[in-house]
Design an enzyme around this catalytic site. Structure first.
Site, PDB file in Angstrom:
ATOM      1  N   VAL A  69       0.822  -1.184   0.063  1.00  0.00           N
ATOM      2  CA  VAL A  69       0.020   0.090   0.041  1.00  0.00           C
ATOM      3  C   VAL A  69       0.768   1.284   0.054  1.00  0.00           C
ATOM      4  CG1 VAL A  69      -1.819  -1.262   1.185  1.00  0.00           C
ATOM      5  CG2 VAL A  69      -0.219  -0.096   2.532  1.00  0.00           C
ATOM      6  N   THR A 120       6.616   1.589   2.830  1.00  0.00           N
ATOM      7  CA  THR A 120       7.934   2.210   3.166  1.00  0.00           C
ATOM      8  C   THR A 120       8.237   3.689   2.413  1.00  0.00           C
ATOM      9  OG1 THR A 120       8.486  -0.130   3.214  1.00  0.00           O
ATOM     10  CG2 THR A 120      10.101   1.661   2.489  1.00  0.00           C
ATOM     11  N   VAL A 121       7.460   3.910   1.409  1.00  0.00           N
ATOM     12  CA  VAL A 121       7.609   5.218   0.639  1.00  0.00           C
ATOM     13  C   VAL A 121       7.134   6.218   1.475  1.00  0.00           C
ATOM     14  CG1 VAL A 121       7.353   6.568  -1.415  1.00  0.00           C
ATOM     15  CG2 VAL A 121       7.854   4.107  -1.594  1.00  0.00           C
ATOM     16  N   LYS A 177      12.806  -0.724  11.513  1.00  0.00           N
ATOM     17  CA  LYS A 177      11.942  -1.749  10.691  1.00  0.00           C
ATOM     18  C   LYS A 177      11.889  -2.871  11.834  1.00  0.00           C
ATOM     19  CE  LYS A 177       9.785  -3.780   7.418  1.00  0.00           C
ATOM     20  NZ  LYS A 177       8.665  -3.378   6.710  1.00  0.00           N
TER      21      LYS A 177
END
Length: 244
Positions: free
Chosen positions: A13, A16-17, A37
């Site tokens: 979705v 990460t960006v 993370k």
């Protein structure tokens, strides 16, 4: 807000960006940033993980991951199949709390959705957020089906008495369809929290310099940006021909 937990409504979705954009906007505002993370899956030891990708796009962040498993599965399953120790919510909380003593902002990125299991005991990112007492940012898809998954995630956060600071659309299409345009108004309603940004599809393919320059324009002031949710919503409504 020294620690912000970032979860998705599911996989792929744009989590990460979005994490990279939040980090870039915070850096541009003069804050020091760490990215954690919790569990990286589906990546070999010699490959770049999500935390590395955030650092590549956003700039000088302290990037780390607690565990890495080779198969692209839920962390608990991937750990079991690899015969490796799982990540537990307490470990995530302790690592984030330590980073918070050294940085202005710590972004804790989950794996998949809020209730993806980390271990055999059923520990999740939500449990880590409870231990931290940290607010949560939800990254949602733009199109059809996103309202249900977003509302379910928001309900779970409320059940756990966690603060949902808002929703970011993780990949806003260049040519959004009717469902995506309607969702701009509907997502805040089902989430019970504001829309705090929309990341353009393909943003992760920008050069790091372009990504860093543009990131604040994709996020609202709550996330150190300059994006205007009201103006964005009006543009989508006008395109549909049903603006007031």
């Amino acid at each position: 807000m020294p620690v912000l937990v970032i979860t998705g409504t599911g996989t792929e979705v744009g989590k990460t960006v979005t994490t990279a954009a939040v980090a870039a906007a915070a850096l541009a505002a003069g804050r020091s940033v760490a990215v954690l993370k919790a569990a990286q899956t589906g990546v070999r030891p010699d490959e770049r993980g999500d935390a590395d990708e955030v650092a590549r796009l956003a700039g000088p962040v302290a990037a780390s991951e607690l565990a890495r498993y080779p198969e692209p599965l839920a962390p608990g399953t991937a750990a079991r199949r690899a015969g490796m120790a799982p990540v537990r919510p307490q470990e995530v909380a302790e690592a984030a709390a330590k980073l918070a003593t050294e940085h202005d902002l710590v972004l804790v990125e989950g794996a998949g959705g809020l209730l993806v299991r980390f271990d055999a005991a059923g520990g999740t990112l939500a449990d880590a957020a409870v231990l931290l007492g940290a607010p949560v940012l939800v990254v949602a898809a733009a199109g059809l089906g996103t309202l249900n998954s977003t509302e379910l995630t928001a309900r779970e956060l409320r059940l756990r008495q966690l603060e949902l600071i808002g929703v970011v659309i993780g990949s806003w299409p260049r040519d959004p369809d009717l469902a995506a345009r309607c969702n701009v108004a509907d997502l805040p309603e089902v989430a019970g929290a504001p829309l705090l940004g929309a990341i353009p599809a393909g943003a992760g393919a920008l050069s790091p310099a372009d990504f860093r320059a543009k990131a604040p324009s994709w996020l609202s002031a709550r996330l150190s940006g300059e994006w205007d949710a009201g103006a964005f919503r009006e543009r989508q409504a006008a395109f549909q021909g049903d603006a007031p």
